[in-house]
Design a protein around this motif. Structure first.
Motif, PDB file in Angstrom:
ATOM      1  N   GLU A 166       9.759  -3.057 -12.931  1.00  0.00           N
ATOM      2  CA  GLU A 166       8.349  -3.053 -13.298  1.00  0.00           C
ATOM      3  C   GLU A 166       7.499  -3.462 -12.107  1.00  0.00           C
ATOM      4  O   GLU A 166       7.717  -4.514 -11.512  1.00  0.00           O
ATOM      5  N   ARG A 167       6.570  -2.638 -11.732  1.00  0.00           N
ATOM      6  CA  ARG A 167       5.638  -2.937 -10.645  1.00  0.00           C
ATOM      7  C   ARG A 167       6.359  -3.440  -9.398  1.00  0.00           C
ATOM      8  O   ARG A 167       6.078  -4.533  -8.897  1.00  0.00           O
TER       9      ARG A 167
ATOM     10  N   PHE B 225       0.814  -1.215   0.000  1.00  0.00           N
ATOM     11  CA  PHE B 225       0.000   0.000   0.000  1.00  0.00           C
ATOM     12  C   PHE B 225       0.848   1.266   0.000  1.00  0.00           C
ATOM     13  O   PHE B 225       0.360   2.344   0.296  1.00  0.00           O
TER      14      PHE B 225
ATOM     15  N   ARG C 289       5.230 -17.739 -19.569  1.00  0.00           N
ATOM     16  CA  ARG C 289       4.977 -17.631 -18.133  1.00  0.00           C
ATOM     17  C   ARG C 289       3.524 -17.904 -17.764  1.00  0.00           C
ATOM     18  O   ARG C 289       3.254 -18.459 -16.700  1.00  0.00           O
ATOM     19  N   ALA C 290       2.590 -17.553 -18.669  1.00  0.00           N
ATOM     20  CA  ALA C 290       1.184 -17.762 -18.330  1.00  0.00           C
ATOM     21  C   ALA C 290       0.909 -19.245 -18.155  1.00  0.00           C
ATOM     22  O   ALA C 290       0.283 -19.677 -17.184  1.00  0.00           O
TER      23      ALA C 290
ATOM     24  N   GLU D  41      -0.160  -7.323 -19.153  1.00  0.00           N
ATOM     25  CA  GLU D  41       0.730  -6.168 -19.316  1.00  0.00           C
ATOM     26  C   GLU D  41      -0.076  -4.953 -19.772  1.00  0.00           C
ATOM     27  O   GLU D  41      -1.161  -5.085 -20.311  1.00  0.00           O
TER      28      GLU D  41
ATOM     29  N   ILE E 130      -0.860 -18.243  -4.205  1.00  0.00           N
ATOM     30  CA  ILE E 130      -1.199 -17.117  -5.072  1.00  0.00           C
ATOM     31  C   ILE E 130       0.007 -16.197  -5.303  1.00  0.00           C
ATOM     32  O   ILE E 130       0.283 -15.816  -6.447  1.00  0.00           O
TER      33      ILE E 130
ATOM     34  N   LEU F 116     -10.697 -14.735  -4.708  1.00  0.00           N
ATOM     35  CA  LEU F 116      -9.799 -15.702  -4.080  1.00  0.00           C
ATOM     36  C   LEU F 116     -10.449 -16.275  -2.830  1.00  0.00           C
ATOM     37  O   LEU F 116     -10.277 -17.458  -2.519  1.00  0.00           O
TER      38      LEU F 116
ATOM     39  N   SER G 158       3.853 -15.610 -13.141  1.00  0.00           N
ATOM     40  CA  SER G 158       3.160 -15.236 -14.374  1.00  0.00           C
ATOM     41  C   SER G 158       3.201 -13.740 -14.674  1.00  0.00           C
ATOM     42  O   SER G 158       2.782 -13.343 -15.761  1.00  0.00           O
ATOM     43  N   ILE G 159       3.699 -12.914 -13.780  1.00  0.00           N
ATOM     44  CA  ILE G 159       3.874 -11.509 -14.164  1.00  0.00           C
ATOM     45  C   ILE G 159       5.297 -11.246 -14.616  1.00  0.00           C
ATOM     46  O   ILE G 159       5.528 -10.606 -15.629  1.00  0.00           O
TER      47      ILE G 159
ATOM     48  N   TYR H  56       2.141 -17.803  -7.835  1.00  0.00           N
ATOM     49  CA  TYR H  56       1.502 -17.772  -9.154  1.00  0.00           C
ATOM     50  C   TYR H  56       1.733 -16.412  -9.801  1.00  0.00           C
ATOM     51  O   TYR H  56       2.125 -16.316 -10.968  1.00  0.00           O
ATOM     52  N   LEU H  57       1.522 -15.353  -9.024  1.00  0.00           N
ATOM     53  CA  LEU H  57       1.697 -14.011  -9.586  1.00  0.00           C
ATOM     54  C   LEU H  57       3.165 -13.760  -9.927  1.00  0.00           C
ATOM     55  O   LEU H  57       3.477 -13.189 -10.969  1.00  0.00           O
TER      56      LEU H  57
ATOM     57  N   ILE I  33      -8.915 -19.512  -0.607  1.00  0.00           N
ATOM     58  CA  ILE I  33      -7.466 -19.343  -0.430  1.00  0.00           C
ATOM     59  C   ILE I  33      -7.226 -18.746   0.958  1.00  0.00           C
ATOM     60  O   ILE I  33      -7.859 -17.764   1.313  1.00  0.00           O
TER      61      ILE I  33
ATOM     62  N   LYS J 249      -6.086 -13.076 -13.064  1.00  0.00           N
ATOM     63  CA  LYS J 249      -5.046 -13.023 -14.090  1.00  0.00           C
ATOM     64  C   LYS J 249      -5.332 -11.889 -15.072  1.00  0.00           C
ATOM     65  O   LYS J 249      -4.440 -11.109 -15.410  1.00  0.00           O
TER      66      LYS J 249
ATOM     67  N   VAL K  66      -2.286  -9.756 -14.022  1.00  0.00           N
ATOM     68  CA  VAL K  66      -1.105 -10.267 -14.709  1.00  0.00           C
ATOM     69  C   VAL K  66      -0.875  -9.586 -16.051  1.00  0.00           C
ATOM     70  O   VAL K  66       0.256  -9.391 -16.468  1.00  0.00           O
TER      71      VAL K  66
ATOM     72  N   ILE L  87      -9.186 -17.590 -10.540  1.00  0.00           N
ATOM     73  CA  ILE L  87      -7.874 -16.980 -10.768  1.00  0.00           C
ATOM     74  C   ILE L  87      -7.791 -16.411 -12.186  1.00  0.00           C
ATOM     75  O   ILE L  87      -7.016 -15.510 -12.447  1.00  0.00           O
TER      76      ILE L  87
END
Lengths: 500, 520
Positions: free
Chosen positions: A105-106, A18, A156-157, B440, A142, B385, A149-150, A145-146, B390, B434, B438, B430
């Motif tokens: 990035e992020r 945050f 990656r997906a 871009e 989770i 979630l 995949s990010i 996973y992020l 989760i 995503k 996720v 999810i």
């Protein structure tokens, strides 16, 4: 005392998540997370210092009642089985954050997810309550996973979803088994010491143990359930691969030791021969497949499957020595895999490829990456089990401890250790040696900040290789106590067999 | 009969919460008539205040010494109180959502709120109704209001179609229910009170006769429709897609909770002698719902349709508690419905926000949303979630308790199926996360690229934001700080006479501290 290890990372993850956003914040956020991870690491070392080695039981216990209806309590403790894993976790978290300096990035999401994972994994190693363990175990689902995949590679997906589904299936198995363990034994809560499976029939114990092995076997991963691993390891960016291979795989073996061997000593002796063969097959399979790879990251990923096979062999043998070997192997595999993934990440970043056919001559002192290649040689040797490095110590203890119980699988594992040397020689030969391509070899310089993590790990690998007491002393009393719980049971099994 | 005795038998104080809702409802209608559209500014808050004071009134009814009212027509025991609370709270959040939504669709807000409050009233009465006619009337009040709400945006052909479909299926399933109820009246020798029917059936020596079984099946058809259990679910996806989103939010929580309240009350009191049979039927319904809901949800492209199948699946999970039929089973149902209130309404609030800002609710259009609207992304991710179970979100604890209660009752295969389908459900939940997180920036969908600037000070947005934040916080921490909710759910079961036939005496006294459920 132990709660700090869990809540400091998790709370700072929330704070970072945050954090008010501004454009050039990546550096500052990384610094904050690095500080947090550093504090956690120091705290962990402090606990390691305070750790009473002669005490086989749980130490620094904490207990807060939480939810009586579910039998869930906040109950923490550390023993010889988990202390090294905790250190490994905080060390690799620090290194992963340190080595992600290019992550612009992020950054908020990135660092908060890493810290969340770190806190969750620490919680899983510390939990003394099945449900609490499961809670922390599933907590990393989770975020990882992020993370895959990010910030991953090209596919990656696909890799992320595959990882997610495999892990979710694994947790379904684990949860079902936990529920079964608690309810079938009539325990009043999920606390470790409240559950004694001795009262169950042999068949029931076997069924539950099978659930444990399947659940954690996906995570370790054992051979038929490993197919998520190459994708996830290869597609993840280097810092994430370090965490995935270094820490997460250990959750699987830790779970197997703690819940499989620790809670079903009787059934464990029944399935041990199968597990030993399974471990040997895993080891051979990992090595053979690694030989066939053309991508260095994939090679390292398959090497991980092989090395976790040794842990399975040692757990199956369950002699006191073998278990010490298993814990040492978990720790050394963690740091060796971390340095390998880090170096591969550096090479990929500088050279721009991971293909064995394109890499060449990186050892060249001026235009190549000499220090990185030297470290790669060192860590390849450590992984292959060359004496003087920590990999050898761990593997030797494993083989020494298992040979008396399962000679044939042990020999197979020794053979796969030889195969490990084969593919690492192939890897080193194709990457470090040979000549640089004159047209393409204009690599960027390797910064000191990129070398530092590898240097730290290399020093650790060498130090533990020549001074192995520091590796094995922590877990000895605990593993001895665990083994001490088995022999009387073994006799009854034998007598049952004799009666038939 | 002297007046004092009659008043004692009427015991009208027990429906004070409903009384407050009725007064609010009248207030809303009258102010709308007098002031016209200008009242739309504050009429929503009036309704919310009324509903919240009804919840407060419910709080003071907890552990009432004499819960039976209206000569047996209404039972205000703790079980009914908790369900009435869930229904009233879901109406509160629904109103928070609908203030902007209904305004934007160009229809009158006060009318909408009046119908919604009527539906709430029907649901609340249904939770406590313990007499056949009373049950039927409150069920019809709930259903008829729901049809009206579904077709409320009457210029939208999809809303019309949904209303028609809902009406036709709803009316016929109520007719089936009514036929079952009339059979019960006949079989029991003219009893309409639930507690008397079981005795009447036994007295007539019809314990497990064919007539009772037929009545049971007909009744279940009506209940299954309300809780959208497969195979009585066919209306759900179409209605969810066509109806105004706040209405769906209410139907998925309030109406479903009312259905489960009816199920518990009716099945445990009227059909104790065919418990095996109804448990078997509900096992089949639960298996079908879990499998169908979760698997079909995988293939959805519309957000509302996906949540429709998800709500079918969630009903399947809740039925595990009903089939277990133990104290822990009922308590786990109640706990799950409580957390389901938070997570589902949080999710629907986000969907409404998104469709208000962009005018669409296709899943693919959410891609890249994190950049433009972080709060919405956070809210929708957390709620989905949590629906997937989760940790450490509320839904995880809800599911754990359901599975735990199911396992305790020996429903191993149900629990395993629940676990497996939970894994499946994680995949489609999810998928949305995503899309939002996720993807871009260059993969952003067209609508997200043109996303309007976020402003909360537009009329009607502030209540949406309040609803979002409150449900989001509740979803995040209701699991970790779940002890009060667990105690509430457990106490409401242990203090309820109909669920504790052997402990009736002790619950009447109510000074005895609630016992812990066995085996925990």
């Amino acid at each position: 005392m132990l709660s700090v290890l869990i809540w400091l990372p998790i709370l700072s993850a929330i704070v970072i998540g945050f954090w008010p956003s501004n454009p050039n914040q990546a550096g500052r956020i990384r610094l904050v997370s690095l500080t947090v991870a550093g504090i956690v690491l120091l705290w962990n070392l402090f606990i390691l210092l305070k750790f009473d080695i002669s005490n086989p039981g749980m130490q620094f216990q904490e207990y807060v009642p939480w939810n009586d209806t579910l039998g869930l309590s906040y109950q923490l403790g550390v023993d010889g089985l988990s202390i090294l894993m905790l250190v490994l976790n905080s060390l690799l978290t620090w290194i992963a954050i340190y080595s992600s300096s290019t992550q612009t990035e992020r950054p908020r999401l990135f660092y908060s997810m890493i810290l969340l994972v770190s806190g969750g994994v620490a919680g899983a190693f510390l939990a003394e309550n099945l449900l609490l363990f499961f809670l922390f175990y599933e907590l990393e689902l989770i975020p990882f996973y992020l993370l895959i995949s990010i910030w991953g590679g090209e596919k990656r997906a696909y890799a992320g979803i595959k990882f997610l589904i495999y892990t979710a299936v694994s947790s379904a198995f684990i949860l079902a088994t936990f529920l079964g363990m608690v309810w079938l034994t009539g325990a009043t809560s999920f606390a470790f010491d409240a559950i004694s499976t001795q009262t169950l029939s042999a068949t029931m114990q076997l069924v539950l143990l099978a659930g444990i092995i399947l659940g954690f076997g996906i995570k370790i991963p054992l051979v038929p359930f490993h197919t998520w691993l190459p994708d996830a390891y290869v597609e993840a960016s280097a810092p994430i691969a370090i965490l995935l291979g270094g820490v997460l795989a250990k959750l699987g073996t830790y779970g197997l030791l703690r819940f499989g061997l620790g809670m079903f000593p009787q059934a464990w002796t029944v399935v041990a021969p199968t597990l030993a063969i399974w471990g040997a097959v895993s080891a051979i399979y990992g090595a053979v497949i690694a030989i066939a790879q053309k991508d260095i990251k994939r090679m390292v990923a398959y090497s991980s499957i092989g090395h976790m096979g040794y842990v399975l062999l040692a757990s199956a043998a369950s002699t006191s020595l073998a278990l010490v070997g298993a814990v040492s192997q978990m720790f050394s595999h963690g740091i060796i895999l971390a340095i390998l993934f880090h170096l591969v990440g550096v090479i990929e970043a500088k050279v721009g490829t991971r293909e064995l056919d394109k890499l060449n001559g990186l050892m060249s002192p001026i235009r190549g990456l000499p220090l990185i290649s030297a470290l790669l040689v060192l860590s390849g040797m450590a992984s292959a089990g060359i004496p003087g490095l920590t990999g050898f110590i761990a593997e030797f203890i494993v083989f020494q401890g298992s040979f008396s119980v399962f000679p044939l699988p042990t020999l197979l594992c020794v053979a796969s250790s030889g195969l490990t040397a084969v593919y690492f020689v192939i890897l080193l030969n194709r990457t470090c040696f040979g000549k640089l391509d004159n047209n393409l070899a204009y690599y960027p310089r390797v910064l000191w900040s990129e070398k530092t993590p590898a240097l730290i790990l290399a020093v650790l690998i060498i130090f533990l290789g020549v001074q192995p007491t520091w590796l094995v002393r922590w877990s000895e009393p605990t593993t001895t106590a665990m083994i001490a719980a088995i022999p009387p049971v073994e006799k009854t099994v034998n007598s049952q067999v004799a009666l038939k | 009969m002297d007046f004092a005795n009659l008043a004692a038998q009427l015991n009208a104080g027990t429906i004070l919460p409903e009384g407050i809702v009725i007064i609010t409802l009248m207030g809303v209608l009258i102010f709308d008539l007098i002031l016209g559209r200008t009242s739309a500014r504050w009429i929503g808050y009036l309704a919310i205040a009324g509903l919240l004071s009804a919840v407060v009134a419910l709080y003071f009814q907890w552990d009432a010494v004499n819960p039976i009212a209206f000569t047996g027509g209404f039972n205000s025991d703790d079980l009914s109180i908790i369900f009435r609370g869930i229904i009233a709270l879901s109406a509160v959040v629904t109103i928070l959502m609908s203030i902007r939504y209904v305004e934007q669709s160009g229809t009158a807000l006060a009318e909408f709120i009046a119908i919604l409050l009527t539906a709430t009233l029907g649901g609340m009465f249904l939770s406590g109704a313990s007499e056949l006619v009373m049950i039927f009337i409150s069920l019809e009040t709930l259903s008829i209001s729901s049809y009206l709400l579904t077709g409320y945006t009457k210029r939208d052909p999809r809303s019309n179609e949904a209303a028609l479909k809902y009406l036709l299926i709803g009316a016929s399933s109520t007719a089936v229910f009514l036929y079952g109820v009339s059979l019960l009246y006949g079989l029991s020798g003219g009893q309409t009170q639930l507690s008397a029917i079981a005795d009447g059936i036994v007295a007539a020596n019809l314990g497990q006769s064919l007539g009772v079984v037929i009545a049971l099946v007909f009744v279940i058809a009506g209940i299954g429709f309300k809780i959208s259990a497969a195979p009585f679910h066919q209306w759900t996806p179409d209605v969810y897609e066509g109806a105004p989103t706040p209405v769906i939010a209410f139907l998925s929580v309030g109406s479903k909770a009312a259905g489960f309240a009816l199920a518990i009350r009716l099945l445990t009191t009227v059909f104790p002698y065919v418990a095996e049979e109804w448990k078997f039927v509900f096992t089949a319904l639960a298996v079908l719902s879990m499998v169908l809901g979760n698997v079909v949800a995988l293939a959805q492209t519309s957000m509302k349709r996906m949540l429709a199948y998800s709500s079918i699946a969630q009903a399947g999970f809740v039925m595990i508690g009903l089939i277990a039929g133990t104290d822990a089973g009922y308590a786990s149902m109640i706990f799950y419905l409580l957390v389901y209130l938070f997570m589902n309404l949080c999710g629907f609030t986000c969907i409404i926000l998104f469709s208000l800002r962009t005018g669409t609710d296709q899943i693919a259009e959410y891609s890249g949303l994190y950049q433009k609207d972080p709060l919405l992304t956070l809210g929708l991710s957390i709620s989905l979630l949590s629906l997937g179970g989760i940790p450490p979100l509320a839904g995880f604890f809800g599911k754990i308790y359901l599975f735990w209660a199911g396992w305790q009752a020996g429903l191993y295969w149900m629990v395993l199926l629940g676990l497996v389908t939970s894994v499946v459900s994680i995949y489609y939940y999810i998928r949305v996360v995503k899309m939002m997180v996720v993807k871009e920036p260059q993969e952003m969908s067209e609508v997200v690229k043109n996303y309007p600037e976020i402003r909360w000070n537009l009329p009607g947005y502030r209540p949406l934001q309040v609803g979002l934040v409150v449900t989001l916080i509740a979803t995040s921490i209701a699991g970790i700080l779940s002890n009060p909710l667990f105690t509430l759910a457990n106490n409401s079961v242990t203090n309820t006479a109909i669920l504790q036939p052997e402990k009736v005496v002790s619950t009447q006294v109510s000074a005895i501290p609630p016992e812990k459920p066995e085996g925990l």
